[in-house]
Design a protein around this motif. Sequence first.
Motif, PDB file in Angstrom:
ATOM      1  N   ILE A  36       0.846  -1.209   0.000  1.00  0.00           N
ATOM      2  CA  ILE A  36       0.000   0.000   0.000  1.00  0.00           C
ATOM      3  C   ILE A  36       0.873   1.248   0.000  1.00  0.00           C
ATOM      4  N   SER A  37       1.917   1.234   0.821  1.00  0.00           N
ATOM      5  CA  SER A  37       2.838   2.372   0.884  1.00  0.00           C
ATOM      6  C   SER A  37       3.492   2.621  -0.472  1.00  0.00           C
ATOM      7  N   SER A  38       3.917   1.539  -1.120  1.00  0.00           N
ATOM      8  CA  SER A  38       4.523   1.659  -2.443  1.00  0.00           C
ATOM      9  C   SER A  38       3.525   2.227  -3.448  1.00  0.00           C
ATOM     10  N   GLY A  39       2.251   1.833  -3.325  1.00  0.00           N
ATOM     11  CA  GLY A  39       1.223   2.356  -4.211  1.00  0.00           C
ATOM     12  C   GLY A  39       1.019   3.847  -4.034  1.00  0.00           C
ATOM     13  N   LEU A  40       1.027   4.294  -2.764  1.00  0.00           N
ATOM     14  CA  LEU A  40       0.902   5.733  -2.502  1.00  0.00           C
ATOM     15  C   LEU A  40       2.057   6.509  -3.114  1.00  0.00           C
ATOM     16  N   TYR A  41       3.273   6.003  -2.906  1.00  0.00           N
ATOM     17  CA  TYR A  41       4.445   6.652  -3.489  1.00  0.00           C
ATOM     18  C   TYR A  41       4.336   6.706  -5.016  1.00  0.00           C
ATOM     19  N   ILE A 214      -4.596  -0.045 -18.811  1.00  0.00           N
ATOM     20  CA  ILE A 214      -3.150   0.127 -19.048  1.00  0.00           C
ATOM     21  C   ILE A 214      -2.498   0.771 -17.826  1.00  0.00           C
ATOM     22  N   GLY A 215      -3.127   1.835 -17.330  1.00  0.00           N
ATOM     23  CA  GLY A 215      -2.584   2.526 -16.162  1.00  0.00           C
ATOM     24  C   GLY A 215      -2.562   1.643 -14.935  1.00  0.00           C
ATOM     25  N   LEU A 216      -3.621   0.869 -14.746  1.00  0.00           N
ATOM     26  CA  LEU A 216      -3.708  -0.016 -13.576  1.00  0.00           C
ATOM     27  C   LEU A 216      -2.638  -1.101 -13.632  1.00  0.00           C
ATOM     28  N   VAL A 217      -2.436  -1.683 -14.813  1.00  0.00           N
ATOM     29  CA  VAL A 217      -1.380  -2.696 -14.968  1.00  0.00           C
ATOM     30  C   VAL A 217      -0.014  -2.071 -14.691  1.00  0.00           C
ATOM     31  N   GLY A 218       0.212  -0.877 -15.249  1.00  0.00           N
ATOM     32  CA  GLY A 218       1.479  -0.187 -15.010  1.00  0.00           C
ATOM     33  C   GLY A 218       1.707   0.079 -13.538  1.00  0.00           C
ATOM     34  N   LEU A 219       0.636   0.502 -12.833  1.00  0.00           N
ATOM     35  CA  LEU A 219       0.737   0.781 -11.398  1.00  0.00           C
ATOM     36  C   LEU A 219       1.034  -0.482 -10.603  1.00  0.00           C
ATOM     37  N   LEU A 220       0.299  -1.565 -10.882  1.00  0.00           N
ATOM     38  CA  LEU A 220       0.479  -2.806 -10.121  1.00  0.00           C
ATOM     39  C   LEU A 220       1.854  -3.412 -10.339  1.00  0.00           C
ATOM     40  N   VAL A 221       2.344  -3.384 -11.587  1.00  0.00           N
ATOM     41  CA  VAL A 221       3.688  -3.906 -11.862  1.00  0.00           C
ATOM     42  C   VAL A 221       4.737  -3.033 -11.185  1.00  0.00           C
ATOM     43  N   THR A 222       4.517  -1.712 -11.205  1.00  0.00           N
ATOM     44  CA  THR A 222       5.436  -0.794 -10.531  1.00  0.00           C
ATOM     45  C   THR A 222       5.532  -1.113  -9.049  1.00  0.00           C
ATOM     46  N   ILE A 223       4.385  -1.309  -8.410  1.00  0.00           N
ATOM     47  CA  ILE A 223       4.368  -1.643  -6.975  1.00  0.00           C
ATOM     48  C   ILE A 223       5.119  -2.946  -6.724  1.00  0.00           C
ATOM     49  N   TYR A 224       4.877  -3.925  -7.562  1.00  0.00           N
ATOM     50  CA  TYR A 224       5.502  -5.236  -7.381  1.00  0.00           C
ATOM     51  C   TYR A 224       7.028  -5.163  -7.516  1.00  0.00           C
ATOM     52  N   ILE A 225       7.511  -4.513  -8.580  1.00  0.00           N
ATOM     53  CA  ILE A 225       8.963  -4.492  -8.798  1.00  0.00           C
ATOM     54  C   ILE A 225       9.673  -3.613  -7.771  1.00  0.00           C
ATOM     55  N   ARG A 226       8.952  -2.624  -7.241  1.00  0.00           N
ATOM     56  CA  ARG A 226       9.557  -1.788  -6.207  1.00  0.00           C
ATOM     57  C   ARG A 226       9.727  -2.576  -4.916  1.00  0.00           C
ATOM     58  N   VAL A 227       8.686  -3.338  -4.542  1.00  0.00           N
ATOM     59  CA  VAL A 227       8.735  -4.110  -3.295  1.00  0.00           C
ATOM     60  C   VAL A 227       9.599  -5.358  -3.453  1.00  0.00           C
ATOM     61  N   LYS A 228       9.429  -6.070  -4.560  1.00  0.00           N
ATOM     62  CA  LYS A 228      10.117  -7.341  -4.766  1.00  0.00           C
ATOM     63  C   LYS A 228      11.599  -7.164  -5.078  1.00  0.00           C
ATOM     64  N   TYR A 229      11.910  -6.223  -5.981  1.00  0.00           N
ATOM     65  CA  TYR A 229      13.290  -6.070  -6.462  1.00  0.00           C
ATOM     66  C   TYR A 229      13.984  -4.814  -5.935  1.00  0.00           C
ATOM     67  N   GLN A 230      13.252  -3.968  -5.204  1.00  0.00           N
ATOM     68  CA  GLN A 230      13.810  -2.693  -4.761  1.00  0.00           C
ATOM     69  C   GLN A 230      14.378  -1.904  -5.952  1.00  0.00           C
ATOM     70  N   ALA A 234      11.861   2.532 -10.203  1.00  0.00           N
ATOM     71  CA  ALA A 234      10.469   2.083 -10.319  1.00  0.00           C
ATOM     72  C   ALA A 234       9.497   3.248 -10.428  1.00  0.00           C
ATOM     73  N   TYR A 235       9.783   4.363  -9.724  1.00  0.00           N
ATOM     74  CA  TYR A 235       8.894   5.519  -9.753  1.00  0.00           C
ATOM     75  C   TYR A 235       9.414   6.613 -10.688  1.00  0.00           C
ATOM     76  N   ASP A 236      10.203   6.235 -11.646  1.00  0.00           N
ATOM     77  CA  ASP A 236      10.854   7.262 -12.444  1.00  0.00           C
ATOM     78  C   ASP A 236      10.938   6.821 -13.906  1.00  0.00           C
ATOM     79  N   ILE A 237      12.096   6.328 -14.316  1.00  0.00           N
ATOM     80  CA  ILE A 237      12.302   5.911 -15.701  1.00  0.00           C
ATOM     81  C   ILE A 237      12.164   4.400 -15.778  1.00  0.00           C
ATOM     82  N   SER A 238      10.949   3.958 -15.852  1.00  0.00           N
ATOM     83  CA  SER A 238      10.609   2.550 -15.988  1.00  0.00           C
ATOM     84  C   SER A 238       9.450   2.473 -16.962  1.00  0.00           C
TER      85      SER A 238
END
Length: 339
Positions: A36-41, A214-230, A234-238
Amino acid sequence: MGKKRLIQYDVIRVMAMLFVICVHVKLKPFASHRYISSGLYAVFFTCNGLFFMLSGKFNLSKKFDDVSKMKQFYIKNFKKIVIPFIVATLFLALGNMIQNHMTISVFDYFRYYKHYMADVAPYSILWFMYPLFGMLISAPFLAKMLQNMDEKQLKLLMIISLIWVFITENLGMYGYATHMRNFFITSTLVYFIGGYCLDHITYKKLKPVHVILIGLVGLLVTIYIRVKYQFKSAYDISLYYILFTFAVYWLGERFFDIKNHIVISIVETLAKYSFYVYMFHYIILNNVEGHFMTLSPSIHMLIVVILTLALSLAWAMVFNVLIKLLEKFIYKLPLLKNS
């Protein structure tokens, strides 16, 4: 009669301005819930891409028929962007010295200001200005190129740019270092170009529900790769995050066309001072936030964001008056006069 101001872009600008403040609030809700925190960010960090896209939309749509138009563009932005930035950093450097209890004298101040501009500002919240300067310098030449491209060429340019982002940024997350470089649309320039291209490409079969997906998929993948792979970008040039930001921008263009005159007046005022609010909000936030640390994170964030916005807006209005006063003699310089 001047051109009618398109309110949806002011709404996007104000939303991005609020997100900038939210990003820098230290005590955020759901901090213990990683996803959830990653999603807010992820939502808040769209501020950077949205600001770049707005700049690209308006600056790359200008007509540069001859060198004189380019000169006028540079002088206008020197007045509107560079001079306020320099004056703002004079205040911000002094504020840093006061906060750090440093000795203040004329000599100490200017010595610190040199350090501030070289080693502090580019790595602070002002980092945004440095790529923006490059974008604005490039804008007349990029505009000439883009305006002479047909829709199919613009689509190809965007597709190649997004593929390039995936190859050079996202593959690194999986351990593949491509070492590819020198494609001319890299980093945040993707957003700048995207602001123009999204306005000049038609979407006959594309519906809002498709963009939401498209936006929702992009958001969910962003959250996942930020939490899973650090993944640091993830919140920039991805690729995934760019698609999410593009979706937010595209939907904002189509659904933020408000009609209420009172709301329009408020939004236009906030948008007018958004640049100055951006530059000064952080030092104001730092002085405000400490007084509310005992509150619950959600209430804390709400109060701090509102107070920071109000105080930053008040100071932005004062700062605007100062800039107007400086115009009376700075803009009389031969290079700037009558431009």
